[in-house]
Design an enzyme around this catalytic site. Sequence first.
Site, PDB file in Angstrom:
ATOM      1  N   HIS A  58      34.072  50.849  34.124  1.00  0.00           N
ATOM      2  CA  HIS A  58      32.955  50.305  33.355  1.00  0.00           C
ATOM      3  C   HIS A  58      31.866  51.393  33.331  1.00  0.00           C
ATOM      4  CE1 HIS A  58      29.400  47.724  32.653  1.00  0.00           C
ATOM      5  NE2 HIS A  58      30.235  46.798  32.228  1.00  0.00           N
TER       6      HIS A  58
ATOM      7  N   ASP B  57      33.600  49.323  43.035  1.00  0.00           N
ATOM      8  CA  ASP B  57      32.960  48.441  42.057  1.00  0.00           C
ATOM      9  C   ASP B  57      33.743  47.134  42.060  1.00  0.00           C
ATOM     10  OD1 ASP B  57      32.145  47.000  39.879  1.00  0.00           O
ATOM     11  OD2 ASP B  57      32.419  48.610  38.421  1.00  0.00           O
TER      12      ASP B  57
ATOM     13  N   GLN C 179      34.518  42.576  39.318  1.00  0.00           N
ATOM     14  CA  GLN C 179      35.554  41.685  38.805  1.00  0.00           C
ATOM     15  C   GLN C 179      36.483  41.188  39.909  1.00  0.00           C
ATOM     16  OE1 GLN C 179      35.631  40.532  35.741  1.00  0.00           O
ATOM     17  NE2 GLN C 179      34.044  41.865  34.881  1.00  0.00           N
TER      18      GLN C 179
ATOM     19  N   LYS D 224      28.025  37.054  38.131  1.00  0.00           N
ATOM     20  CA  LYS D 224      29.453  36.872  37.824  1.00  0.00           C
ATOM     21  C   LYS D 224      30.142  36.008  38.876  1.00  0.00           C
ATOM     22  CE  LYS D 224      29.862  41.460  35.745  1.00  0.00           C
ATOM     23  NZ  LYS D 224      30.141  41.597  34.307  1.00  0.00           N
TER      24      LYS D 224
ATOM     25  N   CYS E  29      32.159  47.798  27.481  1.00  0.00           N
ATOM     26  CA  CYS E  29      31.493  48.826  28.284  1.00  0.00           C
ATOM     27  C   CYS E  29      32.500  49.713  29.005  1.00  0.00           C
ATOM     28  CB  CYS E  29      30.524  48.208  29.283  1.00  0.00           C
ATOM     29  SG  CYS E  29      29.212  47.273  28.491  1.00  0.00           S
TER      30      CYS E  29
HETATM   31  C1  PLP Z   1      33.913  46.285  36.355  1.00  0.00           C
HETATM   32  C2  PLP Z   1      32.456  46.119  36.111  1.00  0.00           C
HETATM   33  N1  PLP Z   1      31.591  46.972  36.666  1.00  0.00           N
HETATM   34  C3  PLP Z   1      30.257  46.858  36.498  1.00  0.00           C
HETATM   35  C4  PLP Z   1      29.719  45.865  35.715  1.00  0.00           C
HETATM   36  C5  PLP Z   1      28.246  45.798  35.565  1.00  0.00           C
HETATM   37  O1  PLP Z   1      27.729  44.627  36.098  1.00  0.00           O
HETATM   38  P1  PLP Z   1      26.229  44.203  35.812  1.00  0.00           P
HETATM   39  O2  PLP Z   1      26.016  44.309  34.331  1.00  0.00           O
HETATM   40  O3  PLP Z   1      26.132  42.814  36.318  1.00  0.00           O
HETATM   41  O4  PLP Z   1      25.356  45.150  36.548  1.00  0.00           O
HETATM   42  C6  PLP Z   1      30.591  44.942  35.108  1.00  0.00           C
HETATM   43  C7  PLP Z   1      30.119  43.813  34.266  1.00  0.00           C
HETATM   44  O5  PLP Z   1      29.561  43.936  33.229  1.00  0.00           O
HETATM   45  C8  PLP Z   1      31.986  45.076  35.308  1.00  0.00           C
HETATM   46  O6  PLP Z   1      32.837  44.222  34.738  1.00  0.00           O
END
Ligand code: PLP
Lengths: 418, 418, 145, 145
Positions: free
Chosen positions: B129, B206, B209, B232, B372
């Site tokens: 991401h 990270d 998910q 999430k 993203c």
């Molecule tokens: C794998 C992963 N990493 C990072 C993020 C970023 O999370 P957030 O937007 O809650 O900071 C997300 C979700 O958008 C994600 O799915």
Amino acid sequence: MPLDVSTIKADFPILQRKVRHDNPLIYLDSGATSQKPIQVIDAVSNFYKNHNSAVHRGAHLIAEEATDAYEGAREKVAKFIDGDPDEVIFTKSATESLNALAYSIGNAAKGSPFYLDENSEILVSELEHHANLIPWQELAKRTGAKLTWFEIDEDVRLDYSNIDQLINKKTKIIAITHQSNVSGAITDLPAIVERAKVVGALTILDACQSAPHMDISVKKLGIDFYAFSGHKAVGPTGIGILWGRTELLDQLPPFLYGGSMVTSVTMTGATFAKSPRKFEAGVPNMAGAVGLGVALDYLSDIGMENIHNHEIALTQYSLEKLAQVEGLTVIGPKNVEMRGAVLSFTVDGIHPHDLGQALDENGIAVRTGHHCAWPLMKKMKLVATTRASLYLYNDFTDVDHLITGIESAKKFFLKSGR
Amino acid sequence: MPLDVSTIKADFPILQRKVRHDNPLIYLDSGATSQKPIQVIDAVSNFYKNHNSAVHRGAHLIAEEATDAYEGAREKVAKFIDGDPDEVIFTKSATESLNALAYSIGNAAKGSPFYLDENSEILVSELEHHANLIPWQELAKRTGAKLTWFEIDEDVRLDYSNIDQLINKKTKIIAITHQSNVSGAITDLPAIVERAKVVGALTILDACQSAPHMDISVKKLGIDFYAFSGHKAVGPTGIGILWGRTELLDQLPPFLYGGSMVTSVTMTGATFAKSPRKFEAGVPNMAGAVGLGVALDYLSDIGMENIHNHEIALTQYSLEKLAQVEGLTVIGPKNVEMRGAVLSFTVDGIHPHDLGQALDENGIAVRTGHHCAWPLMKKMKLVATTRASLYLYNDFTDVDHLITGIESAKKFFLKSGR
Amino acid sequence: MNLESLYQDLILDHYKNPLNKKLAENPGISVHHVNPSCGDEVTLHLTGDRSELKSVTWDGVGCSISQASTSVMSDLVQGKSPAQAESILNSFMEMMQSKGGSQGDLELLGDGVAFSGVSKFPARIKCALLGWMALKDAMVQLDLI
Amino acid sequence: MNLESLYQDLILDHYKNPLNKKLAENPGISVHHVNPSCGDEVTLHLTGDRSELKSVTWDGVGCSISQASTSVMSDLVQGKSPAQAESILNSFMEMMQSKGGSQGDLELLGDGVAFSGVSKFPARIKCALLGWMALKDAMVQLDLI
Ligand SMILES: Cc1ncc(COP(=O)(O)O)c(C=O)c1O
Ligand SMILES: Cc1ncc(COP(=O)(O)O)c(C=O)c1O
């Protein structure tokens, strides 16, 4: 128009609470964080119950609704401070807003108007809260720039006598508090902004203690950046504002990197969107932003002018009453000229911590300590003060309770034989 | 134990909502953000109504209560991930957690174990991401370190074939996703962690998910840092977690500077407290933290094991059903081995955006776009996919609705004569 | 609102059989626009002067709305003066910002009025505008408006 | 709980007339501790060996709780062996963590039991422990425990 404080108090559920020994809560700690009206609490709940979804992402109905609510909140903030919606960046707090600026400026490449080096000066003041001091200390260290500062005068206001030396051709950044969270002194901004424009320095305002309490137009102030926290303005926790002028935001590098702030990404690099998206990586505090929008509407409906006048009247009354307490010294201006409703004081023979405890026994919540302005306390040769900070939901009776509380603490701690 | 989904659904007010044309909301976008049970919504309201006050600051009763609630939430998070409370840092989101790490590492001085230079490598993957890619790109640029990455295989999993070259003596940091938000592929962590230990690289996970969907022990995983977002995990917006091992947090410089994270401050410098205070400058998102604590309790009460098994069953069912749709291609593993409930797909002749719109007309909320993960999409030569992501409140009927919705969209967009 | 009124036949027709979707060589200007929230892309080639937009061709990937809208746009402004093109563009943008309130100016927009339903879907307005924004950019860069 | 039971006379007495509040010269070790949330400070001078804490003196600024507690502590451990001092310290800490549940061990803590009420006020526990933490630090640095 005078405030109808009893109606206002009724909007704030926590003010109906009883605390120690069944005392009603007399909350005099709004300088640390403000309480929330039911309208804001319900707006947050309602977002979760009906419209929660990731903004700017989904193609479905509730994502549209969430986006409308979130961007609608941005418009409310813009209206509240008289800025443009695209100039309003949601952060988690004023602390983040100020750090974000310091990091973004640190990310600027040579040639950028934000670039700093050994020949640059960053100007702060002895009045600063740690949040508007340490980020600049660290930025100075990283870039080699020199940190300079306004000293204070005997009223715990800025001492402007050497302003022309302090704001000189090397001065690139002036980061200054709008109102001291210790002395309540309001900064003479026109003097600073005018001089800043002469030398081409950027002006950054820590408006934590002013934005919630007075009618402010960032345009009229003529400043470049502006930061405040939602939680001190009857808004939710975890939401803050950074405002900047469009021309500057266009040139400012991002701070946090991630989703929704890019125009393209490859494995080796990315290009970035325009403000505000550029500065809002990730899923934001949507419920927090929506709640802040409602909070600012709540304040505007009552009228910032009215709130300010109410606070001035309360401050005037408090200063008079406090002056009558023997052995009590007010830290800060003794009159309401250019001064907000933050009242710090010391009482001979009683440590602030002990005084705070005694007041708490009577249900009166104040703050004691260095108020995250440690250099200022050291300068004043104090370890701590007791601070009562007032807001729209406080009335004269609250001040009377404070005075009675102080007197009875004196009786307890200073009784003869001890 | 199988989940009682209808009871769970009843806890989520938004799932009682009707959307377009009076359709019940079928929410299949939990990968973007999850919905919130009434328990969490009420916990947030209750904090504001009864205990709101600045934590770690006041000497009064509600300040003590707020501090207890906030630190209690930290303990809940620690328990949830099997870490130590002092290792749990509240941020505003995973995006902030990952950027904080990148900046803190960038703040490290020569001699620190975190120091990077031209001889260092930072390893990511093509699955990342943007939030776990761009911060490392920028850190690499600032320090001169080289960014390297795992490529993907035909199942859109990491390709481990060159792991020994990728994780080499120069590798200082490995920042990797635990589960892809596009393909649902779960990373083979033991392989990576084992090799990382051989070369002495730091592992950063990270877990956006994964943390909300499976039983995780950071200790058992053997990683060094861990990030996820509360929103999430049925928690409030604006609250995220960064976990790190104590020995490392002790040596890591702070990220945000301000109130409540210092041990002393003068006009020219400051010294910093220990974790977690060192990393939590400013008044935090107290209501958000408290809500997250309740959210994680909610998940734990149902059981992460049970939730995970439920999602696997749903995924299995979805994969079978999707395979029967003509012209539909699933992007990612075709079976439930090491795979989560994130289902990306394309349908011949229908652009994902149009498919998403058609589903929305039937009340089915999915996400469309590059999620993203733009470099990944480019690698797969796709502009976008449609993504259905499932959670504890989804059932088999929801999947059936999705399939019916896709079929009717096909009828609409692909009808002959068009 | 239902799917049929959002995706009018005309939109789907343009999507299937787009007009001018073949980049002319040696254009006066080439611009590339992306919708970063979904990844849709359009490349627009424009040749023209202050009296006439002589050639408007494009290529791109994206949803039916973005593709059809670009197709309709290229057909509408071809051969028009920059000033006329600009007033068509403004009229289209106005319709898009109407939140479903405007049916569009049939005289100016022709087939373009088929997109009036899009204005009710905030997330799709950017799709409908992608090609138009590219046109505006191209005209500005050629100093035509 | 009321003010009187938190601030027992004994505490206020020690606050007014602290014991050993005069830093001895040439100590074995000097440590300086601060409570960063309120700014209270204590400097502790310790001279001693594995058999005896010969001199425990201090100076500081702070609230009645932190000052009185340091005063009581200095009196209690003076002349004790490091091991005895450590068990007194542990007993005091236990009482502090009891959330009002423990009255304290009168035999070990003497005047120190007057602080039992403090354990009900989370924000004040750090005040009561300031001097004790300084003692612990000093003993560790002198390699006595
Ligand atoms: C794998 C992963 N990493 C990072 C993020 C970023 O999370 P957030 O937007 O809650 O900071 C997300 C979700 O958008 C994600 O799915
Ligand atoms: C003057 C001033 N600046 C900055 C801050 C920091 O605000 P926050 O903690 O909400 O980020 C505060 C409040 O604590 C303040 O009073």
